[in-house]
Design an enzyme around this catalytic site. Structure first.
Site, PDB file in Angstrom:
ATOM      1  N   LYS A  82      -7.732  28.329-109.109  1.00 47.82           N
ATOM      2  CA  LYS A  82      -9.156  27.948-109.194  1.00 47.82           C
ATOM      3  C   LYS A  82      -9.526  26.988-108.076  1.00 47.82           C
ATOM      4  O   LYS A  82      -8.671  26.265-107.541  1.00 47.82           O
ATOM      5  CB  LYS A  82      -9.502  27.326-110.559  1.00 47.82           C
ATOM      6  CG  LYS A  82      -8.774  26.025-110.932  1.00 47.82           C
ATOM      7  CD  LYS A  82      -9.405  24.746-110.411  1.00 47.82           C
ATOM      8  CE  LYS A  82      -8.562  23.517-110.719  1.00 47.82           C
ATOM      9  NZ  LYS A  82      -8.917  22.346-109.920  1.00 47.82           N
ATOM     10  N   GLY A  91      -1.396  21.557-105.446  1.00 47.21           N
ATOM     11  CA  GLY A  91      -2.420  21.779-104.428  1.00 47.21           C
ATOM     12  C   GLY A  91      -3.839  21.556-104.912  1.00 47.21           C
ATOM     13  O   GLY A  91      -4.787  21.737-104.158  1.00 47.21           O
ATOM     14  N   GLY A  96      -2.258  25.643-110.336  1.00 44.99           N
ATOM     15  CA  GLY A  96      -1.127  26.583-110.376  1.00 44.99           C
ATOM     16  C   GLY A  96      -0.301  26.433-111.651  1.00 44.99           C
ATOM     17  O   GLY A  96       0.057  27.430-112.287  1.00 44.99           O
ATOM     18  N   ASP A 109      -7.033  22.079-117.533  1.00 44.82           N
ATOM     19  CA  ASP A 109      -7.449  23.267-116.772  1.00 44.82           C
ATOM     20  C   ASP A 109      -6.962  24.574-117.394  1.00 44.82           C
ATOM     21  O   ASP A 109      -7.344  25.650-116.931  1.00 44.82           O
ATOM     22  CB  ASP A 109      -6.885  23.201-115.338  1.00 44.82           C
ATOM     23  CG  ASP A 109      -7.533  22.106-114.504  1.00 44.82           C
ATOM     24  OD1 ASP A 109      -8.638  21.652-114.859  1.00 44.82           O
ATOM     25  OD2 ASP A 109      -6.923  21.703-113.498  1.00 44.82           O
TER      26      ASP A 109
HETATM   27  O1  C5P Z   1      -4.903  17.596-118.511  1.00 42.33           O
HETATM   28  P1  C5P Z   1      -3.853  17.518-117.479  1.00 42.33           P
HETATM   29  O2  C5P Z   1      -2.472  17.380-118.071  1.00 42.33           O
HETATM   30  O3  C5P Z   1      -3.907  18.629-116.473  1.00 42.33           O
HETATM   31  O4  C5P Z   1      -4.120  16.192-116.657  1.00 42.33           O
HETATM   32  C1  C5P Z   1      -3.166  15.663-115.773  1.00 42.33           C
HETATM   33  C2  C5P Z   1      -3.544  14.221-115.492  1.00 42.33           C
HETATM   34  O5  C5P Z   1      -4.759  14.167-114.723  1.00 42.33           O
HETATM   35  C3  C5P Z   1      -3.824  13.384-116.729  1.00 42.33           C
HETATM   36  O6  C5P Z   1      -2.640  12.832-117.232  1.00 42.33           O
HETATM   37  C4  C5P Z   1      -4.758  12.323-116.192  1.00 42.33           C
HETATM   38  O7  C5P Z   1      -4.035  11.337-115.492  1.00 42.33           O
HETATM   39  C5  C5P Z   1      -5.563  13.091-115.160  1.00 42.33           C
HETATM   40  N1  C5P Z   1      -6.833  13.614-115.692  1.00 42.33           N
HETATM   41  C6  C5P Z   1      -7.859  12.721-115.984  1.00 42.33           C
HETATM   42  N2  C5P Z   1      -9.040  13.198-116.476  1.00 42.33           N
HETATM   43  C7  C5P Z   1      -9.236  14.520-116.668  1.00 42.33           C
HETATM   44  C8  C5P Z   1      -8.209  15.449-116.374  1.00 42.33           C
HETATM   45  C9  C5P Z   1      -7.022  14.952-115.880  1.00 42.33           C
HETATM   46  O8  C5P Z   1      -7.700  11.519-115.805  1.00 42.33           O
HETATM   47  N3  C5P Z   1     -10.405  14.946-117.130  1.00 42.33           N
END
Ligand code: C5P
Length: 304
Positions: free
Chosen positions: A19, A106, A110, A145
């Protein structure tokens, strides 16, 4: 009477897309550590595949990009399989082989694509019969995501990115992606965002961009590309800012994808070849990948 032989599914290949975020507006960090977002995701025809076969336990391997990634329980692929077992009570196992084409670390989701492809593949291999809605719920537990990797096309994401509203896509268009050999950590970029934007409040709205997408106005979409994570990503990696500045007049617009470091240039499909070679010559230290969007979300590619 003729006997009807039951056909057992032995092997399923599922694909899930990369994406880009056409817009990524970020608000102040919430109590749970996540940031409220208003974002517009677009799925691209750059897919990771997950091949699922029956096994006693859960295991995985990786081919293509990312062969140095851990293949243990910390990998989102095994976490997705484990969560699906817990959610459905199944005790079945599987071996999961990932073919990675989406750049690692990236900013192109992924890892989320691999989790989404795993959910779709195992739902079929294990004959679980979960609905698309149920898969979205499981996906949201795995990462912000993952639901979009399941849904695909173009969608507006709110809350931490997992609440989705599909947007009627206009015509297909091209993206030239400049992928960087050195990845960026998403949590580190969000932490830097906190340092730089103490009073961010609620995220800005992506309403105008959503309308431009529905109106199929590629020039307008190009003008409205925006990412609030550019400032923190550029603070951590000034080399990225230089690339974006150099690309200001190229294609319809340029934007950092997600938390970076991939930089995405929006263009007509007819421009993809010439723009791709122009940018490959201009930035020999980067890998240039051409893609077309919007593309389908996670789906079964093959089964037997
Ligand atoms: O949800 P995901 O595990 O992909 O998020 C990875 C990290 O990115 C989270 O631990 C957080 O630090 C950050 N994040 C965030 N706010 C979001 C999505 C992700 O702070 N809306």
């Amino acid at each position: 009477m003729e006997s009807v032989e039951e056909v057992v599914v032995e092997r399923v290949i599922a694909s899930a897309p990369a994406k880009v975020n056409l817009a990524l507006r970020v608000g102040s960090v919430r109590d749970d550590g996540f940031h409220p977002l208003d974002t517009v995701f677009e799925a691209l025809d750059l897919f990771d595949d997950v091949t699922a076969t029956h096994a006693d336990d859960l295991s995985m391997d990786i081919a293509g990009l990312g062969t140095d990634l851990p293949c243990d329980e910390s990998n989102l692929v095994l976490r997705a399989a484990r969560l699906l077992q817990q959610a459905t009570g199944t005790t079945r196992g599987a071996h999961l082989s990932v073919t990675k084409r989406i750049p690692v670390a990236g900013g192109m989701a992924g890892g989320s694509a691999d989790a989404a492809a795993t959910l779709v593949a195992l739902n079929t291999l294990w004959e679980l019969g979960l609905s698309g809605e149920q898969l979205l719920e499981v996906g949201a537990e795995l990462g912000s995501d993952v639901p979009f990797s399941l849904l695909g096309s173009i969608a507006r994401g709110t809350s931490r990115g997992e609440k989705l509203e599909s947007i009627k896509p206009g015509a297909m268009h091209g993206w030239v992606l400049l992928t960087n050999p050195v990845g960026l950590s998403t949590p580190a970029v969000f932490r830097k965002f906190d340092d730089l934007s103490l009073e961010a409040g609620q995220p800005a709205s992506t309403e105008e961009l959503c309308q431009a997408v529905q109106g199929n106005d590629l020039c307008k979409i190009g003008q409205l590309l925006i990412n609030d994570l550019e400032a923190p990503a550029f603070a951590l990696r000034p080399d990225l800012a230089e690339i974006v500045v150099a690309l200001q007049t190229v294609g319809h617009g340029v934007v950092l994808s997600g938390s970076g470091p991939t930089i995405a240039v929006l263009c007509e499909i007819s421009q993809l070849e010439s723009l791709g070679s122009e940018l490959a010559n201009a930035f020999p230290e980067l890998s240039v990948v051409s893609a077309v969007g919007p593309a389908a979300g996670a789906h079964i590619k093959q089964q037997n």
